[in-house]
Design a protein around this motif. Structure first.
Motif, PDB file in Angstrom:
ATOM      1  N   LEU A  36     -46.211  76.925 -64.851  1.00 46.31           N
ATOM      2  CA  LEU A  36     -46.885  77.259 -66.111  1.00 46.31           C
ATOM      3  C   LEU A  36     -48.209  76.514 -66.216  1.00 46.31           C
ATOM      4  O   LEU A  36     -48.290  75.330 -65.891  1.00 46.31           O
ATOM      5  CB  LEU A  36     -45.992  76.880 -67.301  1.00 46.31           C
ATOM      6  CG  LEU A  36     -44.573  77.440 -67.271  1.00 46.31           C
ATOM      7  CD1 LEU A  36     -43.796  76.981 -68.503  1.00 46.31           C
ATOM      8  CD2 LEU A  36     -44.589  78.956 -67.182  1.00 46.31           C
ATOM      9  N   LEU A  37     -49.212  77.230 -66.690  1.00 44.81           N
ATOM     10  CA  LEU A  37     -50.547  76.645 -66.789  1.00 44.81           C
ATOM     11  C   LEU A  37     -51.224  77.139 -68.056  1.00 44.81           C
ATOM     12  O   LEU A  37     -51.151  78.336 -68.377  1.00 44.81           O
ATOM     13  CB  LEU A  37     -51.369  77.094 -65.564  1.00 44.81           C
ATOM     14  CG  LEU A  37     -52.803  76.578 -65.474  1.00 44.81           C
ATOM     15  CD1 LEU A  37     -52.812  75.092 -65.107  1.00 44.81           C
ATOM     16  CD2 LEU A  37     -53.597  77.372 -64.434  1.00 44.81           C
ATOM     17  N   ILE A  38     -51.857  76.232 -68.774  1.00 40.80           N
ATOM     18  CA  ILE A  38     -52.712  76.619 -69.908  1.00 40.80           C
ATOM     19  C   ILE A  38     -54.122  76.103 -69.628  1.00 40.80           C
ATOM     20  O   ILE A  38     -54.311  74.931 -69.290  1.00 40.80           O
ATOM     21  CB  ILE A  38     -52.182  76.023 -71.240  1.00 40.80           C
ATOM     22  CG1 ILE A  38     -50.876  76.699 -71.654  1.00 40.80           C
ATOM     23  CG2 ILE A  38     -53.222  76.157 -72.347  1.00 40.80           C
ATOM     24  CD1 ILE A  38     -51.003  78.133 -72.155  1.00 40.80           C
ATOM     25  N   CYS A  39     -55.092  77.013 -69.767  1.00 42.23           N
ATOM     26  CA  CYS A  39     -56.499  76.650 -69.558  1.00 42.23           C
ATOM     27  C   CYS A  39     -57.213  76.717 -70.906  1.00 42.23           C
ATOM     28  O   CYS A  39     -57.686  77.780 -71.329  1.00 42.23           O
ATOM     29  CB  CYS A  39     -57.140  77.601 -68.558  1.00 42.23           C
ATOM     30  SG  CYS A  39     -56.323  77.568 -66.950  1.00 42.23           S
ATOM     31  N   PRO A  40     -57.283  75.589 -71.601  1.00 41.27           N
ATOM     32  CA  PRO A  40     -57.931  75.551 -72.914  1.00 41.27           C
ATOM     33  C   PRO A  40     -59.443  75.411 -72.721  1.00 41.27           C
ATOM     34  O   PRO A  40     -59.910  75.156 -71.614  1.00 41.27           O
ATOM     35  CB  PRO A  40     -57.352  74.282 -73.547  1.00 41.27           C
ATOM     36  CG  PRO A  40     -57.105  73.373 -72.395  1.00 41.27           C
ATOM     37  CD  PRO A  40     -56.798  74.251 -71.202  1.00 41.27           C
ATOM     38  N   PRO A  41     -60.227  75.521 -73.804  1.00 45.32           N
ATOM     39  CA  PRO A  41     -61.646  75.201 -73.672  1.00 45.32           C
ATOM     40  C   PRO A  41     -61.808  73.737 -73.257  1.00 45.32           C
ATOM     41  O   PRO A  41     -60.931  72.902 -73.528  1.00 45.32           O
ATOM     42  CB  PRO A  41     -62.202  75.463 -75.074  1.00 45.32           C
ATOM     43  CG  PRO A  41     -61.037  75.605 -75.973  1.00 45.32           C
ATOM     44  CD  PRO A  41     -59.854  75.948 -75.153  1.00 45.32           C
ATOM     45  N   ALA A  42     -62.919  73.436 -72.614  1.00 42.57           N
ATOM     46  CA  ALA A  42     -63.118  72.099 -72.032  1.00 42.57           C
ATOM     47  C   ALA A  42     -63.021  70.988 -73.069  1.00 42.57           C
ATOM     48  O   ALA A  42     -62.595  69.869 -72.751  1.00 42.57           O
ATOM     49  CB  ALA A  42     -64.472  72.045 -71.323  1.00 42.57           C
ATOM     50  N   THR A  43     -63.383  71.313 -74.326  1.00 44.79           N
ATOM     51  CA  THR A  43     -63.334  70.291 -75.383  1.00 44.79           C
ATOM     52  C   THR A  43     -61.911  69.803 -75.637  1.00 44.79           C
ATOM     53  O   THR A  43     -61.715  68.721 -76.190  1.00 44.79           O
ATOM     54  CB  THR A  43     -63.894  70.864 -76.690  1.00 44.79           C
ATOM     55  OG1 THR A  43     -63.312  72.155 -76.899  1.00 44.79           O
ATOM     56  CG2 THR A  43     -65.412  70.994 -76.613  1.00 44.79           C
ATOM     57  N   LEU A  44     -60.912  70.612 -75.275  1.00 43.60           N
ATOM     58  CA  LEU A  44     -59.512  70.240 -75.540  1.00 43.60           C
ATOM     59  C   LEU A  44     -58.784  69.764 -74.291  1.00 43.60           C
ATOM     60  O   LEU A  44     -57.601  69.428 -74.353  1.00 43.60           O
ATOM     61  CB  LEU A  44     -58.760  71.445 -76.137  1.00 43.60           C
ATOM     62  CG  LEU A  44     -59.212  71.925 -77.515  1.00 43.60           C
ATOM     63  CD1 LEU A  44     -58.380  73.134 -77.942  1.00 43.60           C
ATOM     64  CD2 LEU A  44     -59.091  70.818 -78.551  1.00 43.60           C
ATOM     65  N   LEU A  45     -59.479  69.754 -73.142  1.00 44.14           N
ATOM     66  CA  LEU A  45     -58.785  69.479 -71.877  1.00 44.14           C
ATOM     67  C   LEU A  45     -58.022  68.157 -71.882  1.00 44.14           C
ATOM     68  O   LEU A  45     -56.828  68.128 -71.556  1.00 44.14           O
ATOM     69  CB  LEU A  45     -59.803  69.431 -70.742  1.00 44.14           C
ATOM     70  CG  LEU A  45     -59.905  70.632 -69.809  1.00 44.14           C
ATOM     71  CD1 LEU A  45     -60.916  70.341 -68.712  1.00 44.14           C
ATOM     72  CD2 LEU A  45     -58.552  70.954 -69.202  1.00 44.14           C
ATOM     73  N   SER A  46     -58.707  67.078 -72.245  1.00 46.46           N
ATOM     74  CA  SER A  46     -58.057  65.766 -72.156  1.00 46.46           C
ATOM     75  C   SER A  46     -56.856  65.680 -73.080  1.00 46.46           C
ATOM     76  O   SER A  46     -55.790  65.220 -72.681  1.00 46.46           O
ATOM     77  CB  SER A  46     -59.020  64.643 -72.559  1.00 46.46           C
ATOM     78  OG  SER A  46     -60.058  64.579 -71.648  1.00 46.46           O
ATOM     79  N   ARG A  47     -57.053  66.158 -74.302  1.00 47.04           N
ATOM     80  CA  ARG A  47     -55.938  66.049 -75.262  1.00 47.04           C
ATOM     81  C   ARG A  47     -54.788  66.966 -74.861  1.00 47.04           C
ATOM     82  O   ARG A  47     -53.616  66.628 -75.007  1.00 47.04           O
ATOM     83  CB  ARG A  47     -56.423  66.337 -76.678  1.00 47.04           C
ATOM     84  CG  ARG A  47     -57.092  65.109 -77.294  1.00 47.04           C
ATOM     85  CD  ARG A  47     -57.413  65.301 -78.747  1.00 47.04           C
ATOM     86  NE  ARG A  47     -58.495  66.262 -78.908  1.00 47.04           N
ATOM     87  CZ  ARG A  47     -58.790  66.861 -80.064  1.00 47.04           C
ATOM     88  NH1 ARG A  47     -58.084  66.611 -81.142  1.00 47.04           N
ATOM     89  NH2 ARG A  47     -59.802  67.708 -80.130  1.00 47.04           N
ATOM     90  N   ALA A  48     -55.120  68.144 -74.331  1.00 46.11           N
ATOM     91  CA  ALA A  48     -54.068  69.050 -73.861  1.00 46.11           C
ATOM     92  C   ALA A  48     -53.308  68.419 -72.701  1.00 46.11           C
ATOM     93  O   ALA A  48     -52.080  68.491 -72.626  1.00 46.11           O
ATOM     94  CB  ALA A  48     -54.683  70.384 -73.440  1.00 46.11           C
TER      95      ALA A  48
END
Ligand code: 13P
Length: 249
Positions: A36-48
């Motif tokens: 499973l993979l979620i690709c959020p916008p870059a602004t949320l990467l670290s928190r995700a």
């Protein structure tokens, strides 16, 4: 045996509040057998990535620059994505090919960069409606595959996503025969180039208007190893049944 994969591409959607959806998704997926993979916008990467640590959900980027660093205002390198907690990156999405004039040669350079950072490259291909209607689908995706994928692709470092441009965000889905035709063709093209063993290890995802209601039949289609999902990955209540359909396929 290829492990099935369900990847969510949030595109340019989601601020902090969207992380609650990721949390809900994670909580429901402890028994998932698919990757499973979620690709959020870059602004949320670290928190995700922090939220998804020690969970079955991995986090990916939506693009990277081909260079490792330098004077490229607004861009992100593969090393930066990795540093933020990504394990994969989507490359060559048709929206980037259209909005940013990315060529397959650009995508190949980005793919090499992703590999060098230790990221899985999810390389996207797909024909436009005009190309499909003029009977050029297989030559278009064949050319994109050949030019977007550098030598050195393996089942560990590369996933291919077939996303017909006309099926993205439109609710229109190719017939199962059309999906099978392209996926079988891509598997054959990979076999010719990389040999049977390597080609058999590379996952082929379908993307374009995958929803809970059509996921099972798409996952039962020849050479479909999972999905790259846009709109239906934004809500855990939509993405979870897609994952369940994939696990059951
Ligand atoms: O582009 C896609 C995923 O990368 C597909 O988007 P939709 O699932 O919203 O059609």
């Amino acid at each position: 045996m290829r492990q099935k994969m369900a990847a969510g591409n949030w595109k340019m959607n989601g601020t902090s509040a969207a992380l609650a959806e990721l949390e809900t998704l994670i909580q429901g997926q402890h028994a998932a057998t698919s990757e499973l993979l979620i690709c959020p916008p870059a602004t949320l990467l670290s928190r995700a990535a922090e939220l998804a640590a020690v969970s079955p959900v991995a986090i990916g980027g939506q693009d990277c620059h081909a260079a490792t660093s330098g004077a490229h205002t607004g861009d992100l390198s593969s090393d930066m994505l990795k540093d933020a907690g990504a394990t994969a990156v989507i490359l060559g999405h048709s929206e980037r090919r259209a909005d940013h004039s990315e060529t397959s040669e650009d995508v190949a350079a980005k793919t090499k960069s992703a590999w060098s950072a230790g990221l899985i490259a999810i390389v996207c291909l797909g024909e436009t409606l005009a190309e499909r209607e003029s009977g050029d689908t297989l030559s278009v995706v064949g050319n994109q595959l050949a030019a977007s994928l550098p030598d050195g692709a393996t089942g560990q470092n590369t996933v291919i996503a077939y996303e017909p441009v006309w099926a993205i965000g439109t609710g229109k889905v190719p017939s199962l025969a059309q999906i099978a035709e392209v996926h079988d063709f891509l598997r054959q093209a990979l076999t010719t180039r990389f040999g049977t063993e390597m080609a058999d290890a590379i996952r082929l995802l379908y993307g374009g208007s995958v929803k809970p209601g059509n996921a099972a039949e798409i996952f039962a289609t020849s050479n479909v190893d999972g999905a790259l999902v846009g709109g239906a990955s934004l809500k855990a209540a939509d993405f979870s049944p897609i994952i369940a359909a994939l696990d059951a396929s």
